[in-house]
Design a protein around this motif. Structure first.
Motif, PDB file in Angstrom:
ATOM      1  N   ASN A  69     -43.663  -9.605  51.764  1.00  0.00           N
ATOM      2  CA  ASN A  69     -43.458 -10.566  50.648  1.00  0.00           C
ATOM      3  C   ASN A  69     -44.996 -10.605  49.870  1.00  0.00           C
ATOM      4  OD1 ASN A  69     -42.343 -12.507  48.974  1.00  0.00           O
ATOM      5  ND2 ASN A  69     -42.942 -14.137  49.828  1.00  0.00           N
ATOM      6  N   LEU A  70     -45.944  -9.942  50.554  1.00  0.00           N
ATOM      7  CA  LEU A  70     -47.350 -10.185  49.983  1.00  0.00           C
ATOM      8  C   LEU A  70     -47.541  -9.178  48.624  1.00  0.00           C
ATOM      9  CD1 LEU A  70     -49.155 -10.247  53.501  1.00  0.00           C
ATOM     10  CD2 LEU A  70     -48.538 -12.261  51.759  1.00  0.00           C
ATOM     11  N   GLY A  71     -46.565  -8.164  48.638  1.00  0.00           N
ATOM     12  CA  GLY A  71     -47.242  -7.248  47.377  1.00  0.00           C
ATOM     13  C   GLY A  71     -46.115  -5.903  47.498  1.00  0.00           C
ATOM     14  N   PHE A  86     -45.372  -1.598  39.096  1.00  0.00           N
ATOM     15  CA  PHE A  86     -45.803  -2.135  37.637  1.00  0.00           C
ATOM     16  C   PHE A  86     -46.148  -1.182  36.682  1.00  0.00           C
ATOM     17  CE2 PHE A  86     -46.775  -5.254  41.167  1.00  0.00           C
ATOM     18  CZ  PHE A  86     -46.362  -6.349  40.474  1.00  0.00           C
ATOM     19  N   GLU A  87     -46.783  -0.019  37.186  1.00  0.00           N
ATOM     20  CA  GLU A  87     -46.867   1.080  36.306  1.00  0.00           C
ATOM     21  C   GLU A  87     -45.785   1.739  35.699  1.00  0.00           C
ATOM     22  OE1 GLU A  87     -50.997   2.317  38.983  1.00  0.00           O
ATOM     23  OE2 GLU A  87     -49.128   3.479  39.337  1.00  0.00           O
ATOM     24  N   LEU A  88     -44.787   1.819  36.421  1.00  0.00           N
ATOM     25  CA  LEU A  88     -43.619   2.460  35.821  1.00  0.00           C
ATOM     26  C   LEU A  88     -42.878   1.418  34.730  1.00  0.00           C
ATOM     27  CD1 LEU A  88     -41.939   4.224  38.830  1.00  0.00           C
ATOM     28  CD2 LEU A  88     -42.935   5.316  36.784  1.00  0.00           C
ATOM     29  N   LEU A  89     -42.925   0.393  35.104  1.00  0.00           N
ATOM     30  CA  LEU A  89     -42.328  -0.710  34.052  1.00  0.00           C
ATOM     31  C   LEU A  89     -43.067  -0.860  32.957  1.00  0.00           C
ATOM     32  CD1 LEU A  89     -41.274  -3.638  36.720  1.00  0.00           C
ATOM     33  CD2 LEU A  89     -39.619  -2.241  35.421  1.00  0.00           C
ATOM     34  N   GLY A  90     -44.438  -0.724  33.050  1.00  0.00           N
ATOM     35  CA  GLY A  90     -45.365  -0.564  31.941  1.00  0.00           C
ATOM     36  C   GLY A  90     -45.200   0.452  31.042  1.00  0.00           C
ATOM     37  N   ASN A 142     -39.980 -11.296  42.207  1.00  0.00           N
ATOM     38  CA  ASN A 142     -40.628 -11.337  40.711  1.00  0.00           C
ATOM     39  C   ASN A 142     -40.097 -10.547  39.686  1.00  0.00           C
ATOM     40  OD1 ASN A 142     -43.663 -12.250  41.017  1.00  0.00           O
ATOM     41  ND2 ASN A 142     -43.235 -11.347  43.072  1.00  0.00           N
ATOM     42  N   PHE A 143     -38.759  -9.927  40.134  1.00  0.00           N
ATOM     43  CA  PHE A 143     -37.828  -9.167  39.071  1.00  0.00           C
ATOM     44  C   PHE A 143     -36.384  -9.502  39.263  1.00  0.00           C
ATOM     45  CE2 PHE A 143     -41.904  -7.016  39.483  1.00  0.00           C
ATOM     46  CZ  PHE A 143     -42.383  -6.752  38.033  1.00  0.00           C
ATOM     47  N   SER A 144     -35.774  -9.620  37.997  1.00  0.00           N
ATOM     48  CA  SER A 144     -34.494  -9.647  38.222  1.00  0.00           C
ATOM     49  C   SER A 144     -33.895  -8.417  38.406  1.00  0.00           C
ATOM     50  CB  SER A 144     -33.648 -10.773  37.162  1.00  0.00           C
ATOM     51  OG  SER A 144     -33.869 -10.087  35.987  1.00  0.00           O
ATOM     52  N   LYS A 159     -41.327  -8.063  30.932  1.00  0.00           N
ATOM     53  CA  LYS A 159     -41.560  -9.075  32.259  1.00  0.00           C
ATOM     54  C   LYS A 159     -43.057  -8.724  32.429  1.00  0.00           C
ATOM     55  CE  LYS A 159     -41.011 -11.779  35.434  1.00  0.00           C
ATOM     56  NZ  LYS A 159     -39.483 -12.302  36.096  1.00  0.00           N
ATOM     57  N   VAL A 160     -43.584  -7.151  32.511  1.00  0.00           N
ATOM     58  CA  VAL A 160     -44.560  -7.041  33.025  1.00  0.00           C
ATOM     59  C   VAL A 160     -45.674  -7.349  32.080  1.00  0.00           C
ATOM     60  CG1 VAL A 160     -46.051  -4.758  33.580  1.00  0.00           C
ATOM     61  CG2 VAL A 160     -43.908  -5.095  34.600  1.00  0.00           C
TER      62      VAL A 160
END
Length: 89
Positions: A3-5, A11-15, A31-33, A70-71
């Motif tokens: 749950n720490l990360g 994040f890079e792919l979503l970006g 953090n994401f749906s 979202k990102v």
């Protein structure tokens, strides 16, 4: 599973407005749906979702767009640095 990360690649792919189909990482799930990133639960579920999303380009693109939004709204380097500063203080 932590749950720490998660892997920064999420994040890079979503970006890059890229669709992602990922295993159940608790941090990512918190953090994401399902409208921003798609989770699979087991091998059968993974295979079903691969088949579905290979055919449904518009659904794939909409989820990728949602994840991107979202990102850029909540998960930028600036946001992360501000969180680190808050923790340090």
């Amino acid at each position: 599973q932590s749950n720490l990360g998660c892997n920064p690649r999420v994040f890079e792919l979503l970006g890059c407005k890229t669709f992602q189909l990922v295993d159940k990482n608790q941090y990512v799930m918190n953090n994401f749906s399902q409208n921003e990133i798609v989770f699979y639960h087991n091998l059968a579920d993974l295979l079903d979702k691969i088949r579905y999303y290979l055919e449904e380009k518009s659904d794939r693109n909409k989820i990728a767009e949602n994840g991107y939004n979202k990102v850029i709204e909540n998960h930028t380097f600036k946001t992360r640095v501000m969180e680190i500063i808050k923790v340090i203080n």
